[in-house]
Design a protein around this motif. Structure first.
Motif, PDB file in Angstrom:
ATOM      1  N   SER A  74       6.828  -2.447   1.608  1.00 15.60           N
ATOM      2  CA  SER A  74       5.355  -2.531   1.399  1.00 15.60           C
ATOM      3  C   SER A  74       4.168  -2.849   1.694  1.00 15.60           C
ATOM      4  O   SER A  74       3.503  -2.817   2.712  1.00 15.60           O
ATOM      5  N   GLY A  76       4.216  -6.394   1.885  1.00 22.49           N
ATOM      6  CA  GLY A  76       5.511  -7.377   2.630  1.00 22.49           C
ATOM      7  C   GLY A  76       4.706  -8.597   2.125  1.00 22.49           C
ATOM      8  O   GLY A  76       4.668  -9.910   3.379  1.00 22.49           O
ATOM      9  N   ILE A 149       1.555  -8.599 -13.820  1.00 20.90           N
ATOM     10  CA  ILE A 149       0.679  -8.950 -14.886  1.00 20.90           C
ATOM     11  C   ILE A 149      -0.793  -9.611 -13.400  1.00 20.90           C
ATOM     12  O   ILE A 149      -0.965  -9.492 -12.441  1.00 20.90           O
ATOM     13  N   TYR A 416       9.574 -14.918 -14.400  1.00 22.65           N
ATOM     14  CA  TYR A 416       9.371 -13.990 -13.582  1.00 22.65           C
ATOM     15  C   TYR A 416       9.392 -13.886 -12.388  1.00 22.65           C
ATOM     16  O   TYR A 416       9.813 -14.060 -11.217  1.00 22.65           O
TER      17      TYR A 416
HETATM   18  C1  LIG Z   1      -1.344 -14.198  -2.806  1.00 21.59           C
HETATM   19  C2  LIG Z   1      -0.206 -13.269  -3.757  1.00 21.59           C
HETATM   20  C3  LIG Z   1      -0.645 -13.129  -5.443  1.00 21.59           C
HETATM   21  C4  LIG Z   1       0.186 -12.456  -6.062  1.00 21.59           C
HETATM   22  N1  LIG Z   1      -0.708 -12.058  -7.095  1.00 21.59           N
HETATM   23  C5  LIG Z   1       0.227 -11.140  -8.231  1.00 21.59           C
HETATM   24  C6  LIG Z   1      -0.153 -10.962  -9.331  1.00 21.59           C
HETATM   25  O1  LIG Z   1      -1.419 -11.001  -9.465  1.00 21.59           O
HETATM   26  N2  LIG Z   1       0.008 -10.809 -10.597  1.00 21.59           N
HETATM   27  C7  LIG Z   1       1.834  -9.886 -10.374  1.00 21.59           C
HETATM   28  O2  LIG Z   1       2.241  -9.735 -11.001  1.00 21.59           O
HETATM   29  N3  LIG Z   1       2.667 -10.514  -8.666  1.00 21.59           N
HETATM   30  C8  LIG Z   1       1.844 -11.450  -7.843  1.00 21.59           C
HETATM   31  N4  LIG Z   1       2.135 -11.585  -6.470  1.00 21.59           N
HETATM   32  C9  LIG Z   1       3.393 -11.224  -6.256  1.00 21.59           C
HETATM   33  C10 LIG Z   1       4.040  -9.549  -6.103  1.00 21.59           C
HETATM   34  O3  LIG Z   1       3.861  -8.997  -7.051  1.00 21.59           O
HETATM   35  C11 LIG Z   1       4.667  -9.164  -5.529  1.00 21.59           C
HETATM   36  O4  LIG Z   1       4.989 -10.760  -4.125  1.00 21.59           O
HETATM   37  C12 LIG Z   1       5.470  -8.462  -5.104  1.00 21.59           C
HETATM   38  O5  LIG Z   1       7.101  -8.254  -4.423  1.00 21.59           O
HETATM   39  C13 LIG Z   1       4.880  -7.698  -3.215  1.00 21.59           C
HETATM   40  O6  LIG Z   1       4.407  -7.174  -3.445  1.00 21.59           O
HETATM   41  P1  LIG Z   1       4.379  -5.975  -2.199  1.00 21.59           P
HETATM   42  O7  LIG Z   1       4.665  -4.387  -2.325  1.00 21.59           O
HETATM   43  O8  LIG Z   1       3.735  -6.647  -1.913  1.00 21.59           O
HETATM   44  O9  LIG Z   1       5.872  -6.832  -0.981  1.00 21.59           O
HETATM   45  P2  LIG Z   1       6.933  -6.544   0.123  1.00 21.59           P
HETATM   46  O10 LIG Z   1       7.027  -7.521   0.824  1.00 21.59           O
HETATM   47  O11 LIG Z   1       6.714  -5.682   0.657  1.00 21.59           O
HETATM   48  O12 LIG Z   1       8.039  -6.391  -1.564  1.00 21.59           O
HETATM   49  C14 LIG Z   1       8.515  -6.581  -2.363  1.00 21.59           C
HETATM   50  C15 LIG Z   1       9.951  -6.786  -2.548  1.00 21.59           C
HETATM   51  O13 LIG Z   1       9.450  -5.150  -3.129  1.00 21.59           O
HETATM   52  C16 LIG Z   1      10.769  -4.360  -3.196  1.00 21.59           C
HETATM   53  N5  LIG Z   1       9.856  -3.037  -2.375  1.00 21.59           N
HETATM   54  C17 LIG Z   1       9.198  -3.734  -1.977  1.00 21.59           C
HETATM   55  N6  LIG Z   1       8.324  -1.602  -2.495  1.00 21.59           N
HETATM   56  C18 LIG Z   1       9.185  -1.373  -2.346  1.00 21.59           C
HETATM   57  C19 LIG Z   1       9.350   0.331  -2.450  1.00 21.59           C
HETATM   58  N7  LIG Z   1       7.771   1.340  -1.894  1.00 21.59           N
HETATM   59  N8  LIG Z   1      10.756   1.173  -3.908  1.00 21.59           N
HETATM   60  C20 LIG Z   1      11.338  -0.068  -3.476  1.00 21.59           C
HETATM   61  N9  LIG Z   1      11.092  -1.148  -3.524  1.00 21.59           N
HETATM   62  C21 LIG Z   1      10.374  -1.750  -2.756  1.00 21.59           C
HETATM   63  C22 LIG Z   1      11.684  -4.613  -1.716  1.00 21.59           C
HETATM   64  O14 LIG Z   1      13.318  -5.221  -2.914  1.00 21.59           O
HETATM   65  C23 LIG Z   1      11.195  -5.541  -1.442  1.00 21.59           C
HETATM   66  O15 LIG Z   1      11.290  -6.633  -0.959  1.00 21.59           O
HETATM   67  C24 LIG Z   1       1.201 -12.036  -5.283  1.00 21.59           C
HETATM   68  C25 LIG Z   1       1.974 -12.680  -4.403  1.00 21.59           C
HETATM   69  C26 LIG Z   1       1.176 -13.398  -3.361  1.00 21.59           C
HETATM   70  C27 LIG Z   1       1.572 -13.532  -2.338  1.00 21.59           C
END
Ligand SMILES: Cc1cc2nc3c(=O)[nH]c(=O)nc-3n(C[C@H](O)[C@H](O)[C@H](O)COP(=O)(O)OP(=O)(O)OC[C@H]3O[C@@H](n4cnc5c(N)ncnc54)[C@H](O)[C@@H]3O)c2cc1C
Length: 467
Positions: A74, A76, A149, A416
């Motif tokens: 989603s 990434g 969080i 976490y």
């Molecule tokens: C710079 C940065 C800041 C961050 N800050 C925070 C923060 O403030 N608070 C916090 O809690 N976390 C934070 N995170 C961690 C963040 O919660 C995770 O990286 C989370 O997985 C990001 O979601 P995404 O959709 O971008 O990830 P993606 O990399 O797209 O997805 C991660 C995983 O989630 C699953 N997934 C994705 N989309 C779906 C979907 N639609 N349905 C089912 N499964 C799915 C898959 O298993 C995938 O591998 C941060 C990360 C980064 C890099």
């Protein structure tokens, strides 16, 4: 193509999608296979950019029928890089960005491809928000499914505490609505159990009135980090739910507002966000703004969306990232001594160490009420190691590992799930918690017995341990 997919089948699949199918050799392939963490360098055989839930169903059915390894992406942003894979298919939802904000019910129906920046923009237009990530390009999907969080959590709970319902596509290509009324067992598991059960296409959130916030950063000399941490420990024991804070140690400060500190000097800092009457906030924040004394006080009243982009420049895409995280129950003098000794030996100028204070509303929900647990922790420690030259990887990774090992005695043992890298099964179990894991495994058996959704912090269905 690294597998036995006929051109004919692939063309048929491509034609069936409303979105786009990107293959190796296509001009968008090399950008399409990237995720936020520059360490991840995988080569999927297909990237299916879905634009609606019908596309997601078609992609799931195609992947299942062809026996493809399947990644779901989603935003990434996940550091572990499970959102892409080698050889298989990436089902990408990043183009699904509709959001419908209902001001009367104070809810938002948001598609999985939104980032927090896009979500906040839509909800703040009408003065609303829910707990979200602190960097605006992070995806709402992965973050919500792992817990979530953020600055509003002490007042309004973690993100998944605000999740009212979701629509999910199962491994069989079925669409399920998941809420407190429908598929309640899955509603329990989805809120913290990640992408283990299916692909969520949209999320319904509870929203809250959030006006301008009193927020920003106070910087202190790096040499005073231990003193500031001891102050921080005592201070956070007293503060109200309206105030969320995060201690940060940065190897090289790059804040343009930091006039009194040469660019590139190390610094300690406390980020703050007060959601309430500013006059009250000013009073509560006074100790933070006086201790040290600070090098720089960049706390002021600002729109919530400004706070939500304040840290973006510290987390650009494509850098090499290796994180180690754990929950701490206390911040003892011994723990502070270990923390500061590693601050002093930080190997990369891009690295940071975060201590994010939890408690408040996070703790008021029971660990068994949903999959997201570890709610008794005082704070989340995150060693955020970053660098740009791949030849330095070993040095930075080793420092991070050593630091984490030295902090282990101060940890609750939990971690976490959204901050986990590829760290092995024990850490995955630690992330879900031993008490909740069997219930999650039972849900996995029910909704995904073949472990079709395995590229995640994986909950193993029984009998599938061999993956
Ligand atoms: C710079 C940065 C800041 C961050 N800050 C925070 C923060 O403030 N608070 C916090 O809690 N976390 C934070 N995170 C961690 C963040 O919660 C995770 O990286 C989370 O997985 C990001 O979601 P995404 O959709 O971008 O990830 P993606 O990399 O797209 O997805 C991660 C995983 O989630 C699953 N997934 C994705 N989309 C779906 C979907 N639609 N349905 C089912 N499964 C799915 C898959 O298993 C995938 O591998 C941060 C990360 C980064 C890099």
């Amino acid at each position: 193509m690294g597998m036995n997919l006929s051109k004919n089948l692939t063309t048929k699949f491509r034609d069936s999608l409303h979105g786009t199918l990107v293959l190796p050799g296509d001009k968008d392939y090399d950008t399409g296979r990237r995720v936020w963490n520059g360490m991840i360098d995988k080569h999927p055989s297909l990237i299916a950019y879905c634009v609606d839930s019908g596309d997601v169903i078609k992609a799931v059915n195609f992947a299942r029928a062809q026996g493809l390894l399947t990644a779901v992406r989603s935003g990434g942003h996940n550091v572990a890089g499970n959102a892409v894979c080698d050889d298989g298919i990436v089902i990408d939802l990043s183009r699904m960005k509709q959001i419908d904000v209902n001001t009367a019910s104070r809810t938002a129906l948001a598609q999985a491809g939104l980032t927090w920046g896009e979500f906040d923009h839509a909800t703040q237009t009408v003065g609303l928000a829910t707990t979200g990530g602190i960097v605006s390009r992070t995806g709402i999907a992965g973050l919500t499914l792992g817990g979530g969080i953020g600055w509003l959590m002490r007042k309004f709970g973690v993100t998944c505490d605000n999740l009212l319902s979701a629509n999910m596509i199962t491994a069989e290509g079925q669409r399920l609505t998941v809420s407190g009324y429908e598929n309640q067992d899955l509603y329990w598991g989805l809120r913290g159990g990640g992408g283990n059960f299916g692909i969520v296409t949209d999320f319904e959130y509870r929203l809250h009135h959030i006006g301008p916030v009193l927020a920003g950063t106070v910087y202190y000399p790096a040499a005073k980090a231990a003193e500031i941490l001891r102050f921080y420990r005592d201070y956070i024991a007293e503060i109200p739910d309206e105030l969320a804070t995060m201690f940060v140690y940065m190897a090289a400060s790059r804040s343009p507002s930091l006039a009194r500190l040469p660019v590139g000097s190390p610094a300690a800092a406390i980020h703050v966000c007060y959601v309430g009457a500013a006059a009250v906030g000013e009073k509560i924040l006074r100790p933070v703004r006086e201790v040290g004394p600070p090098l720089e006080d960049a706390v002021r009243i600002m729109p919530y969306v400004e706070l939500q982009t304040m840290l973006d420049s510290s987390a650009p895409p494509n850098q090499y990232n290796f994180w180690k995280s754990s929950y701490l129950a206390h911040l003892t003098d011994e723990a502070i001594a270990v923390l500061t000794s590693y601050f002093n030996t930080m190997t990369s100028p891009l690295s940071q160490v975060h201590l994010q204070h939890l408690e408040g509303q996070v703790r008021r929900v029971g660990d068994d009420e949903m999959a997201f647990s570890h709610r008794n922790a005082l704070c989340a420690l995150n060693i955020v190691t970053k660098w740009e030259d791949p030849r330095e990887s070993e040095k930075h990774i080793q420092w991070t590992r050593d630091f984490e090992a030295a902090m282990r005695t101060f940890s609750t043992g939990g971690v976490y799930v959204n901050f986990l890298g590829e760290e092995g099964e024990d850490r995955v179990t630690a992330a879900y918690g031993r008490a909740n894991y069997p219930r999650l495994a039972a849900l996995k058996n029910k909704f995904d017995p073949t472990n079709f959704f395995r590229l995640n912090q994986n909950i193993k269905p029984s009998g599938q341990e061999a993956f």
